[in-house]
Design a protein around this motif. Structure first.
Motif, PDB file in Angstrom:
ATOM      1  N   GLY A 184       0.835  -1.252   0.039  1.00  0.00           N
ATOM      2  CA  GLY A 184      -0.044   0.157   0.016  1.00  0.00           C
ATOM      3  C   GLY A 184       0.722   1.086  -0.047  1.00  0.00           C
ATOM      4  O   GLY A 184       0.408   2.352   0.576  1.00  0.00           O
ATOM      5  N   SER A 185       2.170   1.105  -0.331  1.00  0.00           N
ATOM      6  CA  SER A 185       3.036   2.164  -0.458  1.00  0.00           C
ATOM      7  C   SER A 185       3.319   2.926  -1.867  1.00  0.00           C
ATOM      8  O   SER A 185       3.380   2.121  -2.558  1.00  0.00           O
ATOM      9  N   PHE A 186       3.365   4.077  -1.715  1.00  0.00           N
ATOM     10  CA  PHE A 186       3.715   4.753  -3.223  1.00  0.00           C
ATOM     11  C   PHE A 186       5.207   4.800  -3.203  1.00  0.00           C
ATOM     12  O   PHE A 186       5.843   5.195  -4.335  1.00  0.00           O
ATOM     13  N   VAL A 187       6.058   4.644  -2.299  1.00  0.00           N
ATOM     14  CA  VAL A 187       7.504   4.971  -2.112  1.00  0.00           C
ATOM     15  C   VAL A 187       8.183   3.596  -2.037  1.00  0.00           C
ATOM     16  O   VAL A 187       7.716   2.692  -1.318  1.00  0.00           O
ATOM     17  N   GLN A 188       9.198   3.265  -3.044  1.00  0.00           N
ATOM     18  CA  GLN A 188       9.983   2.233  -2.872  1.00  0.00           C
ATOM     19  C   GLN A 188      10.683   2.068  -1.495  1.00  0.00           C
ATOM     20  O   GLN A 188      11.006   3.281  -0.936  1.00  0.00           O
ATOM     21  N   PRO A 189      10.871   1.149  -0.832  1.00  0.00           N
ATOM     22  CA  PRO A 189      11.634   0.979   0.577  1.00  0.00           C
ATOM     23  C   PRO A 189      12.950   1.452   0.459  1.00  0.00           C
ATOM     24  O   PRO A 189      13.179   1.886   1.697  1.00  0.00           O
ATOM     25  N   THR A 190      13.543   1.554  -0.510  1.00  0.00           N
ATOM     26  CA  THR A 190      15.040   1.989  -0.518  1.00  0.00           C
ATOM     27  C   THR A 190      15.122   3.476  -0.673  1.00  0.00           C
ATOM     28  O   THR A 190      16.020   3.917  -0.532  1.00  0.00           O
ATOM     29  N   ILE A 191      13.848   4.183  -1.168  1.00  0.00           N
ATOM     30  CA  ILE A 191      14.071   5.636  -1.019  1.00  0.00           C
ATOM     31  C   ILE A 191      12.930   6.187  -0.175  1.00  0.00           C
ATOM     32  O   ILE A 191      11.803   5.917  -0.277  1.00  0.00           O
ATOM     33  N   SER A 192      13.342   6.996   0.717  1.00  0.00           N
ATOM     34  CA  SER A 192      12.584   7.302   1.663  1.00  0.00           C
ATOM     35  C   SER A 192      12.273   8.989   1.223  1.00  0.00           C
ATOM     36  O   SER A 192      13.107   9.744   0.473  1.00  0.00           O
ATOM     37  N   TRP A 193      11.165   9.710   1.670  1.00  0.00           N
ATOM     38  CA  TRP A 193      10.786  11.181   1.583  1.00  0.00           C
ATOM     39  C   TRP A 193      12.147  12.084   2.137  1.00  0.00           C
ATOM     40  O   TRP A 193      12.425  13.125   1.728  1.00  0.00           O
ATOM     41  N   VAL A 194      12.659  11.527   3.223  1.00  0.00           N
ATOM     42  CA  VAL A 194      13.761  12.172   3.845  1.00  0.00           C
ATOM     43  C   VAL A 194      15.134  12.283   2.939  1.00  0.00           C
ATOM     44  O   VAL A 194      15.371  13.215   2.610  1.00  0.00           O
ATOM     45  N   THR A 195      15.094  11.151   2.083  1.00  0.00           N
ATOM     46  CA  THR A 195      16.187  11.394   1.157  1.00  0.00           C
ATOM     47  C   THR A 195      15.670  12.417  -0.122  1.00  0.00           C
ATOM     48  O   THR A 195      16.457  13.009  -0.391  1.00  0.00           O
ATOM     49  N   VAL A 196      14.595  12.352  -0.369  1.00  0.00           N
ATOM     50  CA  VAL A 196      13.982  13.036  -1.575  1.00  0.00           C
ATOM     51  C   VAL A 196      14.369  14.477  -0.913  1.00  0.00           C
ATOM     52  O   VAL A 196      14.702  15.695  -1.586  1.00  0.00           O
ATOM     53  N   ALA A 197      14.033  14.865   0.320  1.00  0.00           N
ATOM     54  CA  ALA A 197      14.023  16.268   0.794  1.00  0.00           C
ATOM     55  C   ALA A 197      15.545  16.804   0.911  1.00  0.00           C
ATOM     56  O   ALA A 197      15.822  17.800   0.590  1.00  0.00           O
ATOM     57  N   GLY A 198      16.382  15.790   0.947  1.00  0.00           N
ATOM     58  CA  GLY A 198      18.015  15.987   1.200  1.00  0.00           C
ATOM     59  C   GLY A 198      18.316  16.504  -0.409  1.00  0.00           C
ATOM     60  O   GLY A 198      18.931  17.492  -0.635  1.00  0.00           O
ATOM     61  N   SER A 250      30.038  25.049  -1.912  1.00  0.00           N
ATOM     62  CA  SER A 250      28.981  24.142  -2.513  1.00  0.00           C
ATOM     63  C   SER A 250      29.243  22.663  -2.088  1.00  0.00           C
ATOM     64  O   SER A 250      28.270  21.847  -1.795  1.00  0.00           O
ATOM     65  N   PHE A 251      30.554  22.426  -2.029  1.00  0.00           N
ATOM     66  CA  PHE A 251      30.909  21.242  -1.780  1.00  0.00           C
ATOM     67  C   PHE A 251      30.562  20.623  -0.299  1.00  0.00           C
ATOM     68  O   PHE A 251      29.898  19.760   0.150  1.00  0.00           O
ATOM     69  N   SER A 252      30.852  21.669   0.692  1.00  0.00           N
ATOM     70  CA  SER A 252      30.183  21.714   1.943  1.00  0.00           C
ATOM     71  C   SER A 252      29.044  21.511   2.394  1.00  0.00           C
ATOM     72  O   SER A 252      28.608  20.719   2.976  1.00  0.00           O
ATOM     73  N   LEU A 253      28.211  22.129   1.733  1.00  0.00           N
ATOM     74  CA  LEU A 253      26.680  22.182   1.856  1.00  0.00           C
ATOM     75  C   LEU A 253      26.096  20.611   1.349  1.00  0.00           C
ATOM     76  O   LEU A 253      25.429  20.208   1.919  1.00  0.00           O
ATOM     77  N   ALA A 254      26.597  20.137   0.255  1.00  0.00           N
ATOM     78  CA  ALA A 254      26.359  18.967  -0.384  1.00  0.00           C
ATOM     79  C   ALA A 254      26.740  17.816   0.851  1.00  0.00           C
ATOM     80  O   ALA A 254      25.999  16.835   1.028  1.00  0.00           O
ATOM     81  N   ILE A 255      28.026  17.916   1.353  1.00  0.00           N
ATOM     82  CA  ILE A 255      28.514  17.001   2.073  1.00  0.00           C
ATOM     83  C   ILE A 255      27.694  17.075   3.400  1.00  0.00           C
ATOM     84  O   ILE A 255      27.141  15.905   4.253  1.00  0.00           O
ATOM     85  N   VAL A 256      27.382  18.330   4.023  1.00  0.00           N
ATOM     86  CA  VAL A 256      26.691  18.276   5.353  1.00  0.00           C
ATOM     87  C   VAL A 256      25.218  17.893   5.416  1.00  0.00           C
ATOM     88  O   VAL A 256      24.821  16.948   6.060  1.00  0.00           O
ATOM     89  N   THR A 257      24.648  17.974   4.071  1.00  0.00           N
ATOM     90  CA  THR A 257      23.477  17.462   3.794  1.00  0.00           C
ATOM     91  C   THR A 257      23.225  16.009   3.760  1.00  0.00           C
ATOM     92  O   THR A 257      22.355  15.599   4.216  1.00  0.00           O
ATOM     93  N   GLY A 258      24.205  15.317   2.956  1.00  0.00           N
ATOM     94  CA  GLY A 258      24.278  14.139   2.864  1.00  0.00           C
ATOM     95  C   GLY A 258      24.333  13.164   4.383  1.00  0.00           C
ATOM     96  O   GLY A 258      23.807  12.403   4.556  1.00  0.00           O
ATOM     97  N   LEU A 259      25.426  13.774   4.850  1.00  0.00           N
ATOM     98  CA  LEU A 259      25.828  13.451   6.248  1.00  0.00           C
ATOM     99  C   LEU A 259      24.528  13.324   7.287  1.00  0.00           C
ATOM    100  O   LEU A 259      24.252  12.574   7.995  1.00  0.00           O
ATOM    101  N   SER A 260      23.854  14.552   6.971  1.00  0.00           N
ATOM    102  CA  SER A 260      22.633  14.806   8.067  1.00  0.00           C
ATOM    103  C   SER A 260      21.720  13.646   7.554  1.00  0.00           C
ATOM    104  O   SER A 260      20.962  13.207   8.560  1.00  0.00           O
ATOM    105  N   ILE A 261      21.455  13.567   6.348  1.00  0.00           N
ATOM    106  CA  ILE A 261      20.235  12.731   5.790  1.00  0.00           C
ATOM    107  C   ILE A 261      20.648  11.122   6.264  1.00  0.00           C
ATOM    108  O   ILE A 261      19.853  10.349   6.751  1.00  0.00           O
ATOM    109  N   ASN A 262      22.117  10.802   6.253  1.00  0.00           N
ATOM    110  CA  ASN A 262      22.657   9.529   6.491  1.00  0.00           C
ATOM    111  C   ASN A 262      22.152   9.327   8.212  1.00  0.00           C
ATOM    112  O   ASN A 262      21.829   8.370   8.429  1.00  0.00           O
TER     113      ASN A 262
END
Length: 127
Positions: A5-19, A111-123
């Motif tokens: 009953g989910s529209f989202v694949q289990p490996t992709i979450s809304w948190v990942t998309v938000a990041g 730019s690199f720092s923002l992407a790294i911090v966002t990725g680490l935060s999402i992880n």
């Protein structure tokens, strides 16, 4: 509809998309506001390039870095940084403009720092 009953694949979450969304235009706007304290030098005005190319290059590099971090492929970041350095090296050494070089370096590192911090935060939120 996907099983369970989910529209989202289990490996992709809304948190990942938000990041992923964070590293696109919101990050671009943050970088633009941050760099506005150093207006582009006159030499930058003489360089003709594609319209908004810097914006799209930054967004694409942040998306790639984010994907590399979320998928635990840190070596991809090193490859991306090396490739960008090779492409920019000729431009920066030919211009002999320290202001332009520093402007590009600050933008790239931010730019690199923002992407790294966002990725680490999402992880962190996903673990």
């Amino acid at each position: 509809m996907i099983s369970g009953g989910s529209f989202v694949q289990p490996t992709i979450s809304w948190v990942t998309v938000a990041g992923l969304l964070i590293v696109t235009f919101p990050s671009a706007k943050f970088i633009e506001v941050f760099l506005s304290q150093w207006p582009p030098a006159k030499s930058v005005d003489r360089i003709k390039g594609l319209k908004n190319a810097g914006l799209w290059i930054g967004i694409l590099e942040r998306i790639l870095i984010y994907i590399f971090i979320v998928t635990s492929h840190w070596e991809g970041i090193g490859f991306l940084l090396a490739a960008k350095s090779i492409f920019r090296f000729g431009d920066l050494t030919n211009s002999k403009d320290i202001y332009l070089t520093e402007y590009i370096m600050v933008g790239t590192l931010l730019s690199f720092s923002l992407a790294i911090v966002t990725g680490l935060s999402i992880n962190y939120f996903l673990s």
